[in-house]
Design a protein around this motif. Structure first.
Motif, PDB file in Angstrom:
ATOM      1  N   GLY A  95      41.605  52.645  38.287  1.00 32.97           N
ATOM      2  CA  GLY A  95      40.749  52.749  37.106  1.00 32.97           C
ATOM      3  C   GLY A  95      39.409  52.065  37.338  1.00 32.97           C
ATOM      4  O   GLY A  95      39.243  51.267  38.260  1.00 32.97           O
ATOM      5  N   VAL A  96      38.458  52.386  36.496  1.00 34.97           N
ATOM      6  CA  VAL A  96      37.104  51.850  36.651  1.00 34.97           C
ATOM      7  C   VAL A  96      37.091  50.324  36.543  1.00 34.97           C
ATOM      8  O   VAL A  96      36.526  49.629  37.390  1.00 34.97           O
ATOM      9  N   ALA A  97      37.709  49.780  35.524  1.00 32.92           N
ATOM     10  CA  ALA A  97      37.687  48.326  35.318  1.00 32.92           C
ATOM     11  C   ALA A  97      38.401  47.592  36.447  1.00 32.92           C
ATOM     12  O   ALA A  97      37.919  46.575  36.948  1.00 32.92           O
ATOM     13  N   GLY A  98      39.554  48.099  36.864  1.00 37.30           N
ATOM     14  CA  GLY A  98      40.292  47.463  37.946  1.00 37.30           C
ATOM     15  C   GLY A  98      39.548  47.508  39.262  1.00 37.30           C
ATOM     16  O   GLY A  98      39.529  46.539  40.023  1.00 37.30           O
ATOM     17  N   TYR A  99      38.902  48.646  39.536  1.00 30.48           N
ATOM     18  CA  TYR A  99      38.161  48.774  40.783  1.00 30.48           C
ATOM     19  C   TYR A  99      36.943  47.862  40.796  1.00 30.48           C
ATOM     20  O   TYR A  99      36.648  47.226  41.805  1.00 30.48           O
ATOM     21  N   GLN A 100      36.237  47.759  39.682  1.00 31.47           N
ATOM     22  CA  GLN A 100      35.078  46.867  39.608  1.00 31.47           C
ATOM     23  C   GLN A 100      35.499  45.405  39.747  1.00 31.47           C
ATOM     24  O   GLN A 100      34.821  44.610  40.411  1.00 31.47           O
TER      25      GLN A 100
END
Length: 82
Positions: free
Chosen positions: A38-43
């Motif tokens: 997911g976007v948040a986890g990857y960031q």
């Protein structure tokens, strides 16, 4: 008036790419960031990996083969055998 979670621009009006991360004591490392698909986890994974290097790992599901790279681990959290 700014709220506590607002980014404050620097003198040139730029916003920081990542907010300031708190220091983590060595005994609290390594870190496992779950959900990096997911976007948040990857960031979060990228920011923590940039700060703490190889002491940070990211978890992805086994069936998500497109997400690979240094520090990326493939396993299913719900799998009792893994």
């Amino acid at each position: 008036m700014s709220r506590p979670n607002d980014f404050v621009p620097d003198d040139l009006g730029r916003r920081p790419e990542f907010p300031e991360l708190p220091s983590i004591a060595a005994e609290r490392l390594p870190l496992l960031v779950t959900g990096i698909a997911g976007v948040a986890g990857y960031q979060a994974f990228l920011a923590l990996r940039a700060r703490y290097g190889t002491a940070v790992f990211g978890q992805r599901r086994r069936d998500n083969r497109r997400l690979t790279g240094p520090g990326v681990l493939a396993f299913d959290l719900e799998d009792p055998v893994a």
